[in-house]
Design a protein around this motif. Sequence first.
Motif, PDB file in Angstrom:
ATOM      1  N   ILE A 200       9.056   4.299  51.856  1.00  0.00           N
ATOM      2  CA  ILE A 200       9.343   2.969  51.310  1.00  0.00           C
ATOM      3  C   ILE A 200       9.290   3.004  49.783  1.00  0.00           C
ATOM      4  CG2 ILE A 200       8.450   0.599  51.083  1.00  0.00           C
ATOM      5  CD1 ILE A 200       7.365   0.930  53.978  1.00  0.00           C
TER       6      ILE A 200
ATOM      7  N   LYS B 101      11.597   1.893  45.885  1.00  0.00           N
ATOM      8  CA  LYS B 101      11.061   0.799  45.075  1.00  0.00           C
ATOM      9  C   LYS B 101      11.021   1.224  43.604  1.00  0.00           C
ATOM     10  CE  LYS B 101       9.117  -2.703  47.405  1.00  0.00           C
ATOM     11  NZ  LYS B 101       9.538  -4.070  47.166  1.00  0.00           N
TER      12      LYS B 101
ATOM     13  N   GLU C  11       5.469   6.738  56.156  1.00  0.00           N
ATOM     14  CA  GLU C  11       6.304   5.540  56.025  1.00  0.00           C
ATOM     15  C   GLU C  11       6.138   4.921  54.641  1.00  0.00           C
ATOM     16  OE1 GLU C  11       6.307   3.955  60.649  1.00  0.00           O
ATOM     17  OE2 GLU C  11       4.616   3.437  59.350  1.00  0.00           O
TER      18      GLU C  11
END
Length: 168
Positions: free
Chosen positions: A145, A149, A141
């Motif tokens: 993510i 970014k 995860e």
Amino acid sequence: HFSQVFSQATFLQRKFDAMTVKAGTGIIIRRGNKVLVGERQGSHGAGCLAFPGGHLEDDDNSLEEQIARETMEEVGMIITSAKVDPIFTTFDILGKNGQDRYLTSYMLADYVSGGDEYEPDKFTPCEPDKCKGWFFVTLEELFEILQDKDQHWIPTDRLKMYRPVLHI
């Protein structure tokens, strides 16, 4: 290993005469198969994801004491050191002008108790001016993510390399 880290910091400090190299830690806190990350806010690293951590202070007598203090200050959690030596160390040049230089040792710890868990795996920060919130995620995860970014303070290449040591 810790003395090698400080030897490296001393060498780098001499190399960059007018600059100071600060020593600190990043704390990889495990709970089950997840690690704790937070979204920074304020003037230093706003919007970046990062592990808990911070500078070594004069009254820190060991890395274990320092990571316990930082974790309590930032998240209100009690942890136990899973490994005495750092897993890996990074040298980072930060700040708008590149004057902020850090030698950061990443330490492994296990969650024991504490923290204000307002939803499963989500914790209220103790320093809301510095962190928007803390949450536990799996490494998969986290990597997902971080793909979306632009900026983060998570050394993903090192996490992937040292994953067997993390046991998650």
